[in-house]
Design a protein around this motif. Structure first.
Motif, short mmCIF file in Angstrom:
data_model
loop_
_atom_site.label_atom_id
_atom_site.label_comp_id
_atom_site.label_asym_id
_atom_site.label_seq_id
_atom_site.Cartn_x
_atom_site.Cartn_y
_atom_site.Cartn_z
N GLN A 1 0.81 -1.22 0.00
CA GLN A 1 0.00 0.00 0.00
C GLN A 1 0.85 1.27 0.00
OE1 GLN A 1 -3.82 -0.23 2.47
NE2 GLN A 1 -2.51 -1.70 3.51
N ARG A 2 2.05 1.20 0.56
CA ARG A 2 2.87 2.41 0.64
C ARG A 2 3.59 2.73 -0.67
NH1 ARG A 2 3.19 -0.46 5.35
NH2 ARG A 2 2.99 0.64 7.33
N GLY A 3 3.52 1.81 -1.62
CA GLY A 3 4.20 2.02 -2.89
C GLY A 3 5.10 0.84 -3.20
N THR A 4 5.61 0.82 -4.42
CA THR A 4 6.38 -0.34 -4.85
C THR A 4 7.89 -0.15 -4.72
OG1 THR A 4 6.32 0.46 -7.12
CG2 THR A 4 4.60 -1.09 -6.47
N SER A 5 8.34 1.05 -4.40
CA SER A 5 9.78 1.27 -4.27
C SER A 5 10.06 2.39 -3.28
CB SER A 5 10.40 1.60 -5.63
OG SER A 5 11.80 1.74 -5.52
N TYR B 1 8.85 1.31 7.71
CA TYR B 1 8.06 0.40 6.88
C TYR B 1 8.12 0.91 5.45
CZ TYR B 1 6.10 -2.04 10.91
OH TYR B 1 5.96 -2.82 12.03
N ASN B 2 8.46 0.02 4.53
CA ASN B 2 8.60 0.41 3.13
C ASN B 2 7.98 -0.66 2.24
OD1 ASN B 2 10.62 2.72 3.52
ND2 ASN B 2 11.64 1.02 4.54
N GLN C 1 9.05 -3.70 -4.01
CA GLN C 1 8.17 -4.84 -4.25
C GLN C 1 8.50 -5.31 -5.65
OE1 GLN C 1 4.15 -4.27 -5.45
NE2 GLN C 1 3.36 -5.95 -4.21
N SER C 2 9.22 -6.40 -5.74
CA SER C 2 9.76 -6.87 -7.02
C SER C 2 8.82 -7.87 -7.68
CB SER C 2 11.12 -7.53 -6.77
OG SER C 2 11.59 -8.16 -7.94
N THR C 3 8.96 -7.99 -8.99
CA THR C 3 8.23 -9.03 -9.72
C THR C 3 9.16 -10.21 -10.07
OG1 THR C 3 8.66 -7.85 -11.78
CG2 THR C 3 6.53 -7.45 -10.71
N VAL C 4 10.37 -10.17 -9.55
CA VAL C 4 11.30 -11.30 -9.71
C VAL C 4 10.90 -12.36 -8.69
CG1 VAL C 4 13.70 -12.05 -9.58
CG2 VAL C 4 13.13 -9.79 -10.52
N TYR D 1 -3.34 -2.86 10.10
CA TYR D 1 -2.11 -2.21 10.58
C TYR D 1 -1.79 -0.92 9.82
CZ TYR D 1 -1.81 -6.81 12.63
OH TYR D 1 -2.11 -7.96 13.32
N TYR D 2 -2.23 -0.83 8.58
CA TYR D 2 -1.94 0.35 7.79
C TYR D 2 -2.95 0.47 6.67
CZ TYR D 2 0.45 3.70 4.80
OH TYR D 2 0.73 4.81 4.05
N ASN D 3 -3.46 1.66 6.46
CA ASN D 3 -4.18 1.91 5.22
C ASN D 3 -4.22 3.39 4.92
OD1 ASN D 3 -7.14 2.87 5.78
ND2 ASN D 3 -6.83 1.18 7.24
N GLU D 4 -4.66 3.69 3.71
CA GLU D 4 -4.66 5.07 3.23
C GLU D 4 -6.04 5.45 2.74
OE1 GLU D 4 -1.74 5.14 0.13
OE2 GLU D 4 -0.05 5.12 1.52
#
Lengths: 60, 358
Positions: free
Chosen positions: B30-34, B43-44, B63-66, B257-260
């Motif tokens: 939710q915080r982004g992919t990088s 938290y990232n 957050q990788s797609t590998v 725990y986290y949301n936007e």
């Protein structure tokens, strides 16, 4: 939030009710509720115990 | 029923929610992919995963797609070293952590004679081969048990399985606070590696027994990276197949725990309420999609326009009262009459971030 990153802490009131802390860390402003289970609230209590001074502009 | 319908792994795979870890497949971010220039605890990207870092390298967390081929995963968490630190100070650390509420791990029966073993399984790859430490950490009683795994081949996915004995000492609090953690150590100074490693045995003998002295320092080169996915922590001494949850279920678990609010930057997002007092405070409530673990810390970015009828006032200093199930925004000095309807429009790019992480 880590207590080492806290720049300032201010009490927030609505009318006469103290309901949260406004916390400045770097360039970010956080509103931290008065909930002992909130880990940021716990950090603020540590920051106060270490000698931090809370800004209190009470409306009363 | 034909015998062929019994899976090779037996029935353990059929136990729902057997994975204590949330978002072990790294699908939710939710915080982004990088996140770049990560040098401290934060938290990232992938939800629920905390980078606990103290002065040990600079990192881009993605957050990788590998992913490992043919295992059903869509994402992994990647740590990429962008500024090296080849000489950690004694108290430097770099750990990937997930923390669990005490009320969610009571079935471990920790601190009793019936304490359950735990098995941790995960897929991992790294440019840096060698020995790494995994640890189960009891935050209530400051007790820990560590085991090592080895990355044998560079840049190749490998599945690791580690089993930890149950702990007959130290019960876990039955509440919503942090009780148990899983730690992936990616580097540590001598404060954590300098003693005799507490290898596979629960103890509380001092921080310097927690990490193998052979543990790699992933921060020692900008050529280093580390990927992980499919993290599962479950009762027992065997690893079952990874438990894939529907994305909506996974997301809801993370939202505790986290949301936007306005996570997609939708310009039509608004919160409606009413004006309290003549030229007073515009109050607008918002109910969270999921009850949060605790009343969340609220951080907002951007500004908001508080409208009474067609007249809007830009606000950058909202007060926000939050509980576990919702919040209300407080916009002061809004022109209008008491009881008039108000609505808070999110300006372009504005978001409200809610964090009740452990």
């Amino acid at each position: 939030m880590n207590k080492e990153n806290i720049t300032s802490v201010e009490k927030l009131y609505y009318k006469t009710n103290f309901y949260a802390y406004r916390v400045l860390t770097g360039e970010q402003i956080h509103t931290v509720p008065l909930d002992e289970a909130n880990t940021d609230y716990q950090e603020i209590q540590q920051w106060i115990a270490d000698g931090g001074t809370v800004i209190d502009n009470s409306p009363e | 029923m034909t015998i062929s319908k019994i899976p090779a792994s037996g029935f353990s795979d059929a136990v729902n929610f057997r994975n204590i870890v949330i978002n072990g497949d790294m699908r939710i971010a939710q915080r982004g992919t990088s996140a770049s220039s990560v040098t401290s605890t934060s938290y990232n990207t992938c939800d629920r995963w905390n980078n606990f870092i103290s002065s040990l390298g600079t990192w881009t967390v993605t957050q990788s797609t590998v992913v490992p081929t043919g295992q059903g995963f869509s994402n992994s968490l990647k740590m990429d070293c962008t500024t090296a630190d080849g000489s950690p100070a004694s108290n430097d650390v770099n750990i990937l952590i997930q923390r669990f509420e005490g009320q969610n791990v009571q079935h471990l029966k920790k601190g009793t004679s019936s304490a359950e073993s735990l098995t941790l399984s995960f897929w991992v790859r790294s440019a840096k081969t060698g020995t790494y430490t995994c640890e189960i950490y009891d935050a209530d009683n400051v007790r820990y048990i560590g085991k090592t795994y080895t990355i044998n081949v560079a840049d190749t996915w490998e599945k690791k399985i580690l089993t930890f004995d149950g702990d007959t000492t130290g019960t876990l609090d039955n509440d919503n606070a942090n009780s148990l953690n899983v730690h992936f150590w990616l580097g540590a100074g001598s404060d954590f590696t300098g003693g005799t490693f507490n290898n596979g045995t629960w103890g509380a003998g001092g921080n310097n027994t927690r990490v193998s002295s052979s543990n790699v320092n992933l921060a020692d080169s900008t050529s280093n990276d580390w990927y992980v996915t499919g993290i599962q922590l479950e009762l027992g001494t065997t690893a079952s197949e990874f438990e894939f949850l529907p994305v909506d279920v996974n997301l809801q678990r993370c939202m505790r725990y986290y949301n936007e609010i306005n996570e997609t930057n939708n310009s039509t997002t608004f919160i409606a309420g009413a004006l309290d007092g003549n030229n007073g405070t515009g109050i607008a409530p918002y109910q969270f999609p999921v009850s949060m673990r605790a009343a969340p810390t609220v951080t907002y970015t951007g500004s908001f326009n508080c409208y009474v009828a067609s007249s809007g006032t830009n606000k950058t200093d909202l007060g926000i009262q939050a509980g576990t199930r919702g919040l209300r925004t407080l916009a002061s000095s809004v022109t209008g009459s008491t009881g008039q309807a108000v609505h808070m429009d999110f300006a372009s790019g504005a978001k409200i971030h809610l964090s009740a992480e452990l």
